[in-house]
Design a protein around this motif. Structure first.
Motif, PDB file in Angstrom:
ATOM      1  N   PRO A 120       1.087  -8.559   7.882  1.00  0.00           N
ATOM      2  CA  PRO A 120       1.350  -7.433   6.972  1.00  0.00           C
ATOM      3  C   PRO A 120       0.610  -7.565   5.633  1.00  0.00           C
ATOM      4  O   PRO A 120       0.134  -6.563   5.089  1.00  0.00           O
ATOM      5  CB  PRO A 120       2.861  -7.475   6.754  1.00  0.00           C
ATOM      6  CG  PRO A 120       3.392  -8.267   7.892  1.00  0.00           C
ATOM      7  CD  PRO A 120       2.318  -9.218   8.300  1.00  0.00           C
ATOM      8  N   ASN A 121       0.486  -8.782   5.125  1.00  0.00           N
ATOM      9  CA  ASN A 121      -0.212  -8.982   3.857  1.00  0.00           C
ATOM     10  C   ASN A 121      -1.720  -8.780   4.015  1.00  0.00           C
ATOM     11  O   ASN A 121      -2.376  -8.245   3.120  1.00  0.00           O
ATOM     12  CB  ASN A 121       0.104 -10.357   3.278  1.00  0.00           C
ATOM     13  CG  ASN A 121       1.570 -10.476   2.901  1.00  0.00           C
ATOM     14  OD1 ASN A 121       2.243  -9.469   2.662  1.00  0.00           O
ATOM     15  ND2 ASN A 121       2.075 -11.689   2.871  1.00  0.00           N
ATOM     16  N   GLY A 167       4.578  -9.926  -0.036  1.00  0.00           N
ATOM     17  CA  GLY A 167       4.382  -8.590   0.506  1.00  0.00           C
ATOM     18  C   GLY A 167       5.067  -7.521  -0.324  1.00  0.00           C
ATOM     19  O   GLY A 167       4.522  -6.431  -0.526  1.00  0.00           O
ATOM     20  N   ASP A 198       2.170  -4.919  -1.750  1.00  0.00           N
ATOM     21  CA  ASP A 198       2.081  -3.523  -1.301  1.00  0.00           C
ATOM     22  C   ASP A 198       2.005  -2.545  -2.478  1.00  0.00           C
ATOM     23  O   ASP A 198       1.043  -1.783  -2.577  1.00  0.00           O
ATOM     24  CB  ASP A 198       3.249  -3.193  -0.368  1.00  0.00           C
ATOM     25  CG  ASP A 198       3.197  -1.765   0.138  1.00  0.00           C
ATOM     26  OD1 ASP A 198       2.094  -1.242   0.370  1.00  0.00           O
ATOM     27  OD2 ASP A 198       4.276  -1.164   0.305  1.00  0.00           O
ATOM     28  N   ASP A 202       1.610  -1.680   6.779  1.00  0.00           N
ATOM     29  CA  ASP A 202       1.939  -3.036   6.334  1.00  0.00           C
ATOM     30  C   ASP A 202       3.448  -3.277   6.302  1.00  0.00           C
ATOM     31  O   ASP A 202       3.940  -4.276   6.817  1.00  0.00           O
ATOM     32  CB  ASP A 202       1.264  -3.385   4.997  1.00  0.00           C
ATOM     33  CG  ASP A 202       1.600  -2.433   3.866  1.00  0.00           C
ATOM     34  OD1 ASP A 202       2.430  -1.517   4.033  1.00  0.00           O
ATOM     35  OD2 ASP A 202       0.991  -2.604   2.787  1.00  0.00           O
ATOM     36  N   ILE A 245      -2.999  -6.700   6.141  1.00  0.00           N
ATOM     37  CA  ILE A 245      -3.135  -5.243   6.219  1.00  0.00           C
ATOM     38  C   ILE A 245      -3.140  -4.647   4.810  1.00  0.00           C
ATOM     39  O   ILE A 245      -3.957  -3.777   4.501  1.00  0.00           O
ATOM     40  CB  ILE A 245      -2.017  -4.627   7.095  1.00  0.00           C
ATOM     41  CG1 ILE A 245      -2.188  -5.063   8.556  1.00  0.00           C
ATOM     42  CG2 ILE A 245      -2.010  -3.104   6.972  1.00  0.00           C
ATOM     43  CD1 ILE A 245      -1.026  -4.700   9.461  1.00  0.00           C
ATOM     44  N   SER A 246      -2.245  -5.119   3.949  1.00  0.00           N
ATOM     45  CA  SER A 246      -2.215  -4.644   2.555  1.00  0.00           C
ATOM     46  C   SER A 246      -3.543  -4.907   1.860  1.00  0.00           C
ATOM     47  O   SER A 246      -4.104  -4.020   1.208  1.00  0.00           O
ATOM     48  CB  SER A 246      -1.103  -5.337   1.759  1.00  0.00           C
ATOM     49  OG  SER A 246       0.141  -4.801   2.052  1.00  0.00           O
ATOM     50  N   ALA A 288      -3.037   2.036   6.515  1.00  0.00           N
ATOM     51  CA  ALA A 288      -2.729   0.625   6.243  1.00  0.00           C
ATOM     52  C   ALA A 288      -1.542   0.508   5.291  1.00  0.00           C
ATOM     53  O   ALA A 288      -0.712  -0.395   5.434  1.00  0.00           O
ATOM     54  CB  ALA A 288      -3.958  -0.084   5.665  1.00  0.00           C
TER      55      ALA A 288
END
Length: 182
Positions: free
Chosen positions: A10-11, A61, A65, A47, A13-14, A43
């Motif tokens: 997820p990070n 995260g 974000d 995320d 993706i951020s 994205a």
């Protein structure tokens, strides 16, 4: 922050939103700009979803974000104001909610240390509208002024929502303890 936390999907993706924003600027004169920006917006949605789905939520995260939202929006909006000769008064209209939320957070945090904050629905809607505003500035510039007006209205409602939430959160109970809705 550990390297393991930074490398969580997820990070990553951020973080991917930054090169996508740069590609948007690089290809601003073509429809590739719209494609790269839409990928950055996807994205932004993905995320958090991936973090919850894979049970990979993290403090990093939670900070990364909204930070990437601000970085990407500032880069692209600033570039588009200059590139398309939009009026300079759009800048405070576009960023009013962000500025007031940051100031509010500083005041809030100075009164109550160690508070976890969570995104509010109207705030997410305002961020989404900021993204939509940028895409309109790229693809349909003639409609941009209407979206700036709508964004200004939603920003006002978002700030009112944050203030109301803050007032409820900081009320003291009969023992003088500060508590709230988090």
């Amino acid at each position: 922050m550990s390297m393991r936390e930074l490398l969580m999907l997820p990070n990553l993706i951020s973080i991917s939103r930054l090169p996508l924003a740069i590609l948007t600027i690089t290809y601003i004169e073509s429809w590739f700009a719209v494609i790269f920006f839409v990928l950055a917006a996807i994205a932004d949605v993905m995320d958090g979803w991936v973090a919850r789905r894979l049970n990979q939520t993290s403090q990093l995260g939670a900070i990364l974000d909204p930070f990437m939202d601000k970085v990407v929006n500032t880069m692209l909006f600033g570039f588009l104001i200059h590139h398309n000769d939009y009026p300079l008064y759009w800048i405070p209209l576009f960023f009013s909610r962000d500025i007031l939320v940051i100031l509010g957070f500083i005041i809030f945090y100075s009164r109550i240390n160690n508070v976890e904050t969570k995104a509010r629905g109207i705030g997410k809607m305002t961020t989404g509208l900021q993204f939509f505003c940028i895409i309109t500035m790229i693809a349909l510039p003639s409609l941009s002024s209407y979206l700036i007006g709508l964004l200004t209205l939603t920003s006002i409602f978002a700030v009112k929502d944050y203030v109301t939430h803050y007032e409820i959160f900081t009320k003291k109970d009969k023992n003088g303890k500060v508590g709230g809705l988090f």
